[in-house]
Design an enzyme around this catalytic site. Sequence first.
Site, PDB file in Angstrom:
ATOM      1  N   SER A 495      -2.377  -1.760   5.758  1.00  0.00           N
ATOM      2  CA  SER A 495      -1.387  -1.355   4.762  1.00  0.00           C
ATOM      3  C   SER A 495      -0.026  -1.918   5.131  1.00  0.00           C
ATOM      4  O   SER A 495       0.336  -1.992   6.315  1.00  0.00           O
ATOM      5  CB  SER A 495      -1.320   0.171   4.669  1.00  0.00           C
ATOM      6  OG  SER A 495      -0.277   0.559   3.811  1.00  0.00           O
ATOM      7  N   ASP A 496       0.727  -2.320   4.101  1.00  0.00           N
ATOM      8  CA  ASP A 496       2.105  -2.763   4.328  1.00  0.00           C
ATOM      9  C   ASP A 496       3.081  -1.948   3.489  1.00  0.00           C
ATOM     10  O   ASP A 496       4.221  -2.319   3.321  1.00  0.00           O
ATOM     11  CB  ASP A 496       2.245  -4.246   3.991  1.00  0.00           C
ATOM     12  CG  ASP A 496       1.949  -4.525   2.519  1.00  0.00           C
ATOM     13  OD1 ASP A 496       1.441  -3.613   1.854  1.00  0.00           O
ATOM     14  OD2 ASP A 496       2.228  -5.641   2.051  1.00  0.00           O
ATOM     15  N   LYS A 497       2.628  -0.838   2.966  1.00  0.00           N
ATOM     16  CA  LYS A 497       3.445  -0.011   2.083  1.00  0.00           C
ATOM     17  C   LYS A 497       4.090   1.116   2.871  1.00  0.00           C
ATOM     18  O   LYS A 497       3.398   1.967   3.427  1.00  0.00           O
ATOM     19  CB  LYS A 497       2.585   0.572   0.960  1.00  0.00           C
ATOM     20  CG  LYS A 497       3.327   1.434  -0.030  1.00  0.00           C
ATOM     21  CD  LYS A 497       4.265   0.631  -0.892  1.00  0.00           C
ATOM     22  CE  LYS A 497       4.898   1.496  -1.965  1.00  0.00           C
ATOM     23  NZ  LYS A 497       5.884   0.779  -2.765  1.00  0.00           N
ATOM     24  N   THR A 498       5.417   1.121   2.927  1.00  0.00           N
ATOM     25  CA  THR A 498       6.111   2.188   3.642  1.00  0.00           C
ATOM     26  C   THR A 498       5.866   3.522   2.949  1.00  0.00           C
ATOM     27  O   THR A 498       6.030   3.648   1.743  1.00  0.00           O
ATOM     28  CB  THR A 498       7.624   1.902   3.683  1.00  0.00           C
ATOM     29  OG1 THR A 498       7.830   0.651   4.315  1.00  0.00           O
ATOM     30  CG2 THR A 498       8.353   2.988   4.445  1.00  0.00           C
TER      31      THR A 498
END
Length: 606
Positions: A495-498
Amino acid sequence: GSNKGEGMKAPLLAEEGSGRVGRATSKSPDSRNEKSGPGAAISKVARRVSSGFETLFAAEKAQMIGSMVYGREMLAEVMEAKSVAKIEEFGGMSAIAKGLGSNLKRGLTASDEPMRKERYGVNKIKRRQPPSYWDFFAEAMQDSTVVILLAAAAISITLGVIVCAGDLGQPCPRKPIWEGPIDLGPPQEGDVRCLEWLDGAAIISACLLIGIITASNESSKEAQFRVLQDKQQDSAVTVRRNGIEVRIQSVDVMVGDVVMLDLGSKVPADGLLMHQNDCRMDESSLTGEADSVSKSLESDPFILSGCTVVEGDCIFLVTAVGPYSEWGKIMMELDDERDETPLQGKLTTLAEDIGRGGTMVAAVCFLAQLAVWFVNNGRKTCFFAEETSDGKLIPTPVEDCRLGYPGLDDEKTCIDAGGHVWLTHYENFSLIKLQDIVGFFIDSVTIIVVAVPEGLPLAVTIALAYSVKKMQSDQNLVRVMAACETMGGVTTICSDKTGTLTENLMTVVDGFLGGHAFDGVLPKSSQLSEGVKKALVDGIALNSKACIGADAGTGRPEIIGNRTEGALVLLLRGIGADWRACRELATVHKVYAFNSVRKTMATVVA
């Protein structure tokens, strides 16, 4: 000011309470003919008291409604016209907000929620009435297997009653073709021939039990899905009430609310645009057009529920909620049928395949039993006979199993006993033999019932609903049932979603301000010059939309809006800067919203 307020309430009073006030103040035709006297005087006083109370109640209700002079029909007329000129006919946005008892800057201020929801509706779509327990029971009893079993049970009971009423006795046991004589055991005392109906009664009882269990499971599943669907449709929305931004659930949005939407937000209700920064919306859910639509005060200020903000941000005034909004009207016409999850679909296919295999096995067993039945009917047995006046013996349907039975070659013993005949069932057929065929059929259907795992998909459905509720208690809301099956087999998450795998809360920890670097400890206000502080406050407050609001449920402070912007606003609060006053005093001419191409945000102010 008070005279003006009363003037606004006067027509509303006539609208809401005209029926009751009019009846109380008008004279009855019969009153003209009343004679004077004590009775007439008492009636006159009673009418005055009643009129006073009804007028008071009507005025009280009008006061509670306040200045909500615009009804749903008038607001619908504005939204359906899709014309800016129509808004001007009503006096513009300020007049419409005032007519809704709201304020463009402060939002809703009065505690008139019950009356407001009564007048304009609740932001919740009324679903079709769920099936009742008896609906599920009737559906379970209409299953093809259950219907076949009930029909077989009815035939079994009917034949049992006929055999009992006709005194046809009991069939003798069949001697297996490849075995020796049968041990009949000691003679049975008493008459047990009238118990043939018990098999059919037991089958009917089993079918009723199946219907009760299935209906109970289906009712439980439906109740769990209803709760889950209510959670799925509800989402957090930022509104301004009493001049303060608060987070509420979309179901609590009311007509007159000032709603703030950011990039990615879903529109919870219909409304009119108040302010926007390069706002574009995806209206494909309503129009089917894939291209996003630009919103502006001059050309298209109409915000429709069910759409999504794909660029920029906006603020709008709510004019329609729930079933009276565009999205609500569509949802009211749709049937909320649920699709099967991948696992449920595979299990249903498996159950159908097993059912077909079970049906083939049941058919083979039925044909095999039927073949043996035909062979046995061709083997002679000993029947009781009645002697006529001319000395002839007429066979009865009743067999004498002690003297002979199918497969036992004992014709001499049967004839020598007297009053007996030695015949096949084809030569002396009776209805009692049909019971064998009914028994074969019931046995075959039982194989099908046992083979088909109809409860397996149902069990998986209930388990998935239960797992969704357990995940929800861990603050993990799963909106799609199939996601539970997917997450059950996950070993690695990329995942790269904060905010996906964190607490969704950010803070400023490092920086360089006014020639001084700080690491982990925010600088104090005294450490910054006025010029640096002003540049910092203007740059953050005017180039962000996030704010520090309050949770509507707990009242605790929380970041409302983008989390990165919220971290910068927290920095301003940490140095004692009034970021809210900076936004209110600034006159914004143009905002260039942040996007992935520019990687910056700029605001033009006076």
